[in-house]
Design a protein around this motif. Structure first.
Motif, PDB file in Angstrom:
ATOM      1  N   PHE A   1       0.860  -1.171   0.000  1.00 17.09           N
ATOM      2  CA  PHE A   1       0.000   0.000   0.000  1.00 17.09           C
ATOM      3  C   PHE A   1       0.903   1.230   0.000  1.00 17.09           C
TER       4      PHE A   1
ATOM      5  N   ALA B   1       0.886  -5.292   1.661  1.00 20.84           N
ATOM      6  CA  ALA B   1      -0.512  -5.506   1.270  1.00 20.84           C
ATOM      7  C   ALA B   1      -0.835  -6.990   1.207  1.00 20.84           C
TER       8      ALA B   1
ATOM      9  N   PRO C   1      -3.172   0.933  -3.418  1.00 15.65           N
ATOM     10  CA  PRO C   1      -2.599  -0.418  -3.421  1.00 15.65           C
ATOM     11  C   PRO C   1      -1.897  -0.684  -4.753  1.00 15.65           C
TER      12      PRO C   1
END
Length: 462
Positions: free
Chosen positions: A270, A283, A307
């Motif tokens: 992220f 992530a 993301p």
């Protein structure tokens, strides 16, 4: 257009919502009135290819309020405006269909390369909506254009309105699927378009907590956002503007990345920006609960989440997402001195290169808050002997200070203590190791050791 109109005779959520009538109270300030024009027609009077706003309908996310389908262009008269106004624009593309939830549509749906969504006034202002799903933005200052004694602004979403395609089920999905059930040409749905004075914007209560979905999104006033769906799913880019944060504050960000086999979710990072400071956090699939340090006291807190991987939700949902948000909250200080890194999903300091179960990559970083006094950071580590080596080397480093190298015995637990000098701004503690080893099968990761716990303890004054 009273887009956020409560049902059953309740008081409207915003006094400045635009209406389609022409008569207003002599005391009304910054009251918006929709005007039928060549570019944006009224539903009952116009060309179906140029309809600006349609009749109201129930909001799927709340039985108490309505939403309104809108087209590309809307001309609005401002009754008794202040010298400058701000426009609150609350819209949603969540219901528009799989390939139409984005606020940056493909060029094939934008009429010219130079066009962009904007508010037309004495000086045009770009809307700058990002991501997919719902938006609530306060835009300004705006100076209306005066014509024949009346003040006007316009909203141009700069996107070709297309036919709405509702999902079919049951017998409807068996026959004549090429015949539309809804003839409207839409760009988005509107919840609220209203004008605020500079004083009203300055006094606007901005929340510091977002936790109730969909109500916190559907009924948002002072909370600004773009790129989140009403049920909390984050799109491939999401932005928030929350309330004030004091010095030494932290932002708690809790959510999860779902496991969707065959799709790219669970990979990458992220990319997060918090009041101008950038972070990269893992992530990976599973729950995350991070405390991100806020650099300085600020009247508003701005957060961006991007993301590096996203995927389409299954089972006919088809919305592109990167994660699910469960909680966003500004904390005036850390909730405690001890943080568990070994338990997946436990509340912890934001960290890069540290898995949800604590395993360390060769390069890792702990993001620490500002500290008014010198503070000891104690790291509790597990160093397995799976690599065959008797010792493991791990270095710690603060800012531009020289790295300190530690030799840790393999097959044992270790404790490292690092002294943080007092600092009015957040600090980053970096961890590095020259080698790693494979975790036992079927795990395919290579790691250097496992971080179990972090403790922060102020150093007593001498």
């Amino acid at each position: 257009m009273t887009t956020r109109t409560p049902r059953a005779g309740r008081t409207p959520a915003t006094s400045g919502s635009a209406t389609s009538g022409s008569a207003t109270s002599g005391t009304a300030k910054n009251h918006l009135v929709f005007v039928h024009s060549n570019h944006g027609n009224h539903y009952y009077l116009g060309d179906r290819h140029r309809i600006a706003m349609y009749q109201q309908e129930a909001d799927p996310h709340t039985p108490d309020h309505d939403i309104t389908g809108i087209g590309r262009f809307m001309l609005i008269r401002v009754e008794q405006p202040t010298e400058e106004i701000y426009l609150r624009v609350a819209l949603s593309k969540t219901f528009m269909g799989a390939d139409r939830t984005s606020w940056t549509p493909p060029r094939t749906r934008v009429l010219a390369d130079t066009e962009a969504p904007r508010i037309l006034a004495q000086k045009d202002l770009l809307l700058n909506f990002v991501g997919n799903g719902a938006v609530n933005r306060i835009i300004g200052p705006i100076r209306p254009v005066w014509q024949d004694g009346a003040a006007y602004i316009a909203i141009d979403l700069a996107e070709t309105a297309l036919q709405f395609r509702p999902k079919r089920s049951g017998l409807q999905a068996l026959y004549n699927t090429g015949i539309p059930l809804d003839s409207r040409l839409l760009v988005a749905y509107g919840r609220d378009i209203s004008a605020l004075s500079p004083a009203e914007v300055a006094a606007l209560p901005r929340p510091t907590r977002l936790a109730k979905f969909p109500s916190d999104i559907v009924l948002a006033r002072g909370l600004e956002f773009s790129g989140i769906y009403e049920d909390g799913w984050l799109s491939p880019r999401t932005e928030f503007v929350l309330g004030a944060a004091p010095a030494g504050a932290a932002l708690r960000l809790r959510g999860y990345v779902p496991e969707l086999p065959g799709l790219p979710l669970g990979r990458g990072v992220f990319k997060i920006s918090l009041n101008g400071r950038d972070f990269e956090l893992p992530a990976a699939t599973g729950t995350f609960d991070w405390l991100l340090p806020i650099a300085n006291a600020a009247s508003t807190t701005r957060l961006s989440i991007i993301p590096s991987a996203s995927a389409i939700l299954p089972n006919g949902d088809n919305r592109p997402v990167g994660a699910k948000l469960e909680l966003l909250e500004i904390l005036p200080s850390l909730p405690g001195p001890t943080f568990d890194f070994a338990t997946p999903g436990a509340l912890r300091l934001a960290a890069a290169g540290v898995d949800q179960d604590g395993w360390l990559s060769r390069a890792a970083a702990l993001y620490l808050p500002a500290n008014a006094v010198a503070t000891d950071v104690t790291l509790r580590l597990e160093i397995p002997d799976w690599s065959g080596a008797r010792t493991t080397t791990l270095s710690t480093q603060l800012a531009d200070t020289p790295a300190v190298t530690h030799s840790l015995a393999a097959g044992a637990y270790a404790t490292l203590r690092v002294r943080l000098p007092a600092s009015p701004t957040p600090q980053t503690l970096r961890l590095a190791s020259p080698s790693d080893f494979a975790l036992p099968a079927p795990d395919t990761r290579r790691r250097t050791g496992r971080l179990l716990q972090v403790d922060l303890a102020p150093v007593p004054s001498p």
